[in-house]
Design a protein around this motif. Structure first.
Motif, PDB file in Angstrom:
ATOM      1  N   GLY A 133     133.990  77.916  -2.848  1.00  0.00           N
ATOM      2  CA  GLY A 133     134.747  77.174  -1.844  1.00  0.00           C
ATOM      3  C   GLY A 133     134.039  76.094  -1.072  1.00  0.00           C
ATOM      4  N   HIS A 134     132.684  76.176  -0.915  1.00  0.00           N
ATOM      5  CA  HIS A 134     132.068  75.383   0.169  1.00  0.00           C
ATOM      6  C   HIS A 134     132.068  73.873  -0.026  1.00  0.00           C
ATOM      7  CE1 HIS A 134     127.613  75.488  -1.377  1.00  0.00           C
ATOM      8  NE2 HIS A 134     128.459  75.376  -2.386  1.00  0.00           N
ATOM      9  N   HIS A 135     132.403  73.363  -1.234  1.00  0.00           N
ATOM     10  CA  HIS A 135     132.496  71.906  -1.414  1.00  0.00           C
ATOM     11  C   HIS A 135     133.899  71.373  -1.157  1.00  0.00           C
ATOM     12  CE1 HIS A 135     128.484  71.781  -3.021  1.00  0.00           C
ATOM     13  NE2 HIS A 135     128.797  72.582  -4.010  1.00  0.00           N
ATOM     14  N   TRP A 171     123.260  79.758   1.790  1.00  0.00           N
ATOM     15  CA  TRP A 171     122.018  79.779   1.016  1.00  0.00           C
ATOM     16  C   TRP A 171     122.224  79.359  -0.433  1.00  0.00           C
ATOM     17  CZ3 TRP A 171     121.790  85.541   2.656  1.00  0.00           C
ATOM     18  CH2 TRP A 171     122.396  86.366   1.712  1.00  0.00           C
ATOM     19  N   ASP A 172     123.411  78.892  -0.762  1.00  0.00           N
ATOM     20  CA  ASP A 172     123.662  78.256  -2.056  1.00  0.00           C
ATOM     21  C   ASP A 172     122.755  77.027  -2.163  1.00  0.00           C
ATOM     22  OD1 ASP A 172     126.267  77.934  -4.183  1.00  0.00           O
ATOM     23  OD2 ASP A 172     125.101  76.123  -3.764  1.00  0.00           O
ATOM     24  N   ILE A 173     122.377  76.649  -3.385  1.00  0.00           N
ATOM     25  CA  ILE A 173     121.416  75.542  -3.516  1.00  0.00           C
ATOM     26  C   ILE A 173     122.081  74.184  -3.369  1.00  0.00           C
ATOM     27  CG2 ILE A 173     121.459  75.047  -5.994  1.00  0.00           C
ATOM     28  CD1 ILE A 173     118.383  75.487  -3.676  1.00  0.00           C
ATOM     29  N   HIS A 174     123.401  74.156  -3.216  1.00  0.00           N
ATOM     30  CA  HIS A 174     124.092  72.872  -3.000  1.00  0.00           C
ATOM     31  C   HIS A 174     124.549  72.783  -1.537  1.00  0.00           C
ATOM     32  CE1 HIS A 174     124.661  73.663  -7.362  1.00  0.00           C
ATOM     33  NE2 HIS A 174     124.457  72.372  -7.461  1.00  0.00           N
ATOM     34  N   HIS A 175     124.678  71.588  -1.059  1.00  0.00           N
ATOM     35  CA  HIS A 175     125.145  71.404   0.324  1.00  0.00           C
ATOM     36  C   HIS A 175     126.655  71.615   0.389  1.00  0.00           C
ATOM     37  CE1 HIS A 175     126.159  68.633   3.889  1.00  0.00           C
ATOM     38  NE2 HIS A 175     125.773  69.812   4.347  1.00  0.00           N
ATOM     39  N   PHE A 264     124.054  81.947  -5.410  1.00  0.00           N
ATOM     40  CA  PHE A 264     122.785  82.437  -5.945  1.00  0.00           C
ATOM     41  C   PHE A 264     122.186  81.461  -6.955  1.00  0.00           C
ATOM     42  CE2 PHE A 264     122.896  86.199  -3.561  1.00  0.00           C
ATOM     43  CZ  PHE A 264     124.204  86.652  -3.515  1.00  0.00           C
ATOM     44  N   ASP A 265     122.646  80.209  -6.923  1.00  0.00           N
ATOM     45  CA  ASP A 265     121.998  79.174  -7.740  1.00  0.00           C
ATOM     46  C   ASP A 265     120.685  78.740  -7.091  1.00  0.00           C
ATOM     47  OD1 ASP A 265     124.719  76.876  -6.887  1.00  0.00           O
ATOM     48  OD2 ASP A 265     123.331  78.004  -5.626  1.00  0.00           O
ATOM     49  N   SER A 266     120.357  79.321  -5.940  1.00  0.00           N
ATOM     50  CA  SER A 266     119.049  79.075  -5.308  1.00  0.00           C
ATOM     51  C   SER A 266     117.987  80.036  -5.845  1.00  0.00           C
ATOM     52  CB  SER A 266     119.177  79.243  -3.785  1.00  0.00           C
ATOM     53  OG  SER A 266     120.050  80.317  -3.462  1.00  0.00           O
ATOM     54  N   GLU A 302     129.441  82.033  -3.747  1.00  0.00           N
ATOM     55  CA  GLU A 302     129.693  80.611  -4.011  1.00  0.00           C
ATOM     56  C   GLU A 302     129.228  80.332  -5.437  1.00  0.00           C
ATOM     57  OE1 GLU A 302     131.249  78.395  -2.221  1.00  0.00           O
ATOM     58  OE2 GLU A 302     131.349  79.211  -0.187  1.00  0.00           O
ATOM     59  N   GLY A 303     128.014  79.748  -5.597  1.00  0.00           N
ATOM     60  CA  GLY A 303     127.520  79.419  -6.922  1.00  0.00           C
ATOM     61  C   GLY A 303     126.594  80.480  -7.476  1.00  0.00           C
ATOM     62  N   GLY A 304     125.947  80.124  -8.606  1.00  0.00           N
ATOM     63  CA  GLY A 304     125.057  81.058  -9.326  1.00  0.00           C
ATOM     64  C   GLY A 304     125.418  80.975 -10.789  1.00  0.00           C
ATOM     65  N   TYR A 305     124.533  80.360 -11.632  1.00  0.00           N
ATOM     66  CA  TYR A 305     124.920  80.007 -12.999  1.00  0.00           C
ATOM     67  C   TYR A 305     123.989  80.574 -14.057  1.00  0.00           C
ATOM     68  CZ  TYR A 305     127.720  77.233  -9.971  1.00  0.00           C
ATOM     69  OH  TYR A 305     128.576  76.878  -8.950  1.00  0.00           O
ATOM     70  N   ASN A 306     122.901  81.194 -13.628  1.00  0.00           N
ATOM     71  CA  ASN A 306     122.083  81.934 -14.597  1.00  0.00           C
ATOM     72  C   ASN A 306     122.570  83.374 -14.496  1.00  0.00           C
ATOM     73  OD1 ASN A 306     120.001  83.869 -15.358  1.00  0.00           O
ATOM     74  ND2 ASN A 306     118.698  82.091 -15.729  1.00  0.00           N
TER      75      ASN A 306
END
Ligand SMILES: CC(O)(O)NCCCCN
Ligand SMILES: [Zn+2]
Length: 660
Positions: A133-135, A171-175, A264-266, A302-306
């Motif tokens: 959601g955050h974008h 803490w997602d790696i995207h703003h 968790f893409d961070s 939010e994210g996380g792709y690995n």
């Protein structure tokens, strides 16, 4: 109270229907592997399962425009060509006949989570959702996001539960620019985000993602951006930003609710982030937020792709939410130069808005916010840094260590006439001490029952080290003598490193190692010039330990970074009589110290302070500490002294660095 888990396989039932390299990583398997890892590890059974639901129109309209909602409503009936056409107006996102349904479920899940926490049904929880959601913005989808799940949840919490202050940690790696736009003028919602930025060369390439976007109008100061201008950030970098930027502000803000944009893409291995922080870092990031807002924490995926690091990171987060001991983080080498620059910029950008950052240094000489540096640096870096050094997806990392719950949580060693507080398990057995030690104690004028206490103390330390007990509380006649005893004799062969946190000062600690077996941090009202060694760190608070503002600042900005770098096997928390430490602060301290040594904390208190046993027990048992209410501005002398102390010590302790 328990931990909520929201997951509905319906949210796996949409995917990319055409070729789009930017979107191919956002696959249904992200949710499947996360949930299956929780099931396989037995964690899902320990959670309270809460059903997802669709967000209503009015809930979605808390953040989005009617125009946008009406448009998205049409997508289920679109042909493939229409969907492609519709998608073109947005950036790096795709639509699917079922994505509107899933987006309502994702937002509705976040709201269900807020309901469960705010009504006290659970203490905290996590919603495994997609689309993220955050974008997404008022009138636009973006970055795989359709509705802004966390932004809707924040508005919903304020409207339905009258929540005054919401902290959003991203803490997602995207703003999460969608969240920033939503709340940048709103002082009741503090948005914190770190993100891969590379001087605006990384997606979404926004000027307003930099550290100097601090919010606007009445929201000025309530938006915190920490840009990562290099890839390869590690655990040290993340913890430094928490200790030196987020936590001081979060404690001063004193939120009623914490929402986490849990991307968790961070984590290491992620193709988007290209960072090197290991999945167990999320155990600590979660832990560090769990004493805010009385423990009311809602994490939304939010994210996380690995798929490997995503599943591991989700498990680490859930295990901490459940209250399991956090794993020790080894060899934290301190933040890298680029991280320090970002840290310093964020702190100096906010020092005029937050009294806990008031003494932050000026920004670094090199203005790191402009694009041109990047191109120049990139050329030089490409040559310097060989390909394999960069954290690419081929990176491998160890499985996170098992986090076993000791059979006993909190044990106690009390004089016979003292009633044991609820929840503590009196230590029964006590092994006889070596005669040599007994005679030593006798010479130390420890009377008969003192020796009994010490022998039980010894047994307690043994059981802590053996992970049979998580933590313990000991009441002794003379706390200083007991501390010496534990430090000198009881732990010599049992543990490698003991962190001694001394609250208050009755007299000089005449025992300091130089070999690093013991690190003593003493927080009190008196300064002591002598003893200035790497392993004895006196922190002087002008008004003493009763000054909670000064105390929490010393804990967050000095004790935590030191503790992470030192990585003790045992924490000895000594409450000197008459320290004056406030109860809520005492509980916050115990809560935060659980992040070290797998939670093996031994609390030493004097018998005449047994009145605070109840709150000590509560904190040791893992109950969230009460919020630190209306913190005053710390005394300038204390803030100054803390900065000077950090500057002096940072040569020895890299985690104290906040300036480049
Ligand atoms: C949720 C998210 O932040 O992981 N989305 C990332 C979108 C990247 C597009 N290039
Ligand atoms: Zn992301």
């Amino acid at each position: 109270m328990g931990t909520a888990l929201l997951y509905d396989e319906e949210m796996t039932k949409y995917k990319l229907l055409w070729v789009d390299p930017a979107c191919k990583i956002e696959v249904p398997e992200r949710l499947i592997v996360s949930y299956e890892a929780l099931v396989r590890s037995g964690l899902s059974d320990r959670c309270i399962s809460i059903p997802a639901r669709e967000a209503s129109d009015s809930e979605i309209l808390l953040v989005h425009s009617e125009l946008y909602l009406e448009a998205v409503k049409k997508t289920p009936y679109m042909t493939l060509e229409d969907l492609k056409e519709f998608t073109l107006q947005f950036g790096d996102v795709y639509f699917h006949p079922n994505i509107y349904h899933c987006a309502k479920l994702a937002s509705g899940s976040a709201l269900q989570l807020v309901d469960s926490v705010m009504t006290g049904k659970v203490r905290n929880g996590i919603a495994l959702v997609r689309p993220p959601g955050h974008h997404s913005m008022h009138g636009a989808a973006n970055g795989f996001c359709v509705f802004n799940n966390v932004a809707i949840a924040a508005r919903y919490a304020k409207q339905k539960y009258g929540v005054k202050r919401v902290l959003i940690v991203d803490w997602d790696i995207h703003h999460g620019q969608g969240v920033q736009y939503c709340f940048e003028d709103d002082p009741s919602v503090l948005y914190f985000s770190w993100h891969r930025y590379e001087h605006q060369n990384f997606w979404p390439n926004l000027r307003e993602s930099d550290y100097d976007s601090v919010g606007k109008e009445s929201g000025t100061g309530f938006n915190i951006n920490v840009p990562w201008n290099n890839v390869g950030m590690e655990n040290s970098d993340y913890l430094s930003v928490f200790c030196h930027v987020l936590l001081p502000v979060a404690y001063e803000f004193c939120p009623d609710l914490v929402l986490v944009c849990a991307g968790f893409d961070s984590a290491i291995g992620d193709p988007e982030g290209e960072m090197c922080a290991t999945p167990d870092i999320f155990a600590h990031l979660t832990h560090l937020l769990m004493n805010l807002a009385g423990g009311k924490l809602c994490a939304v995926l939010e994210g996380g792709y690995n798929l490997t690091s995503l599943a591991q990171s989700v498990c680490q987060t859930v295990q901490t939410l459940l209250g399991d001991p956090v794993p020790q983080l080894a060899n934290l080498r301190g933040p890298c130069k680029s991280a320090i620059e970002s840290l310093q910029c964020a702190r100096s950008a906010h020092r005029r808005y937050w009294s806990f950052l008031k003494h932050a240094a000026d920004p670094p000489m090199t203005d790191i916010s402009t694009k041109h540096i990047k191109s120049a640096m990139e050329e030089e870096e490409k040559t310097e840094m060989a390909e394999e050094e960069r954290c690419t997806e081929g990176k491998v990392w160890p499985e996170p260590p098992e986090r076993l719950c000791p059979p006993v949580c909190s044990a106690s060693v009390l004089p016979d006439d003292v009633v044991c507080p609820d929840g503590l398990k009196p230590l029964s057995s006590s092994k006889d001490l070596e005669p040599l030690l007994v005679s030593k104690l006798k010479t130390a004028a420890v009377d008969g029952d003192g020796v009994t206490t010490f022998s039980r103390l010894y047994t307690l330390v043994e059981k802590l080290v053996a992970n049979e007990i998580r933590n313990g509380l000991v009441l002794v006649p003379d706390v200083a003598a007991a501390m010496m005893c534990v430090v000198q004799d009881l732990t010599s062969d049992l543990v490698k490193r003991v962190l001694v946190v001394c609250v208050g000062k009755e007299k000089e600690l005449d025992y300091v190692t130089t070999d690093g077996k013991v690190l003593v941090v003493q927080i009190s009202s008196e300064d002591s010039e002598e003893h200035r060694s790497k392993y004895y760190i006196p922190v002087c608070l002008k008004k003493g330990c009763s000054d909670t503002s000064g105390f929490i600042q010393a804990v967050l900005g000095l004790l935590l970074p030191l503790g992470y770098e030192y990585n003790p096997d045992l924490v000895l928390l000594v409450r000197m009589p008459g320290s004056g430490v406030v109860d809520s602060m005492w509980q916050q301290l115990i809560g935060l110290l659980q992040g070290f040594a797998k939670g093996h904390t031994l609390v030493l208190m004097q018998v005449n302070e047994k009145a605070c046993m109840g709150s000590t027990a509560s904190a040791l048992l893992g109950h969230p500490a009460p919020p630190l209410q209306d913190l005053q501005t710390p005394f300038p002398e204390d803030g100054d002294a803390l900065e000077r102390l950090r500057e002096r010590l940072q040569a020895d302790w890299k985690m104290l660095q906040t300036t480049s």
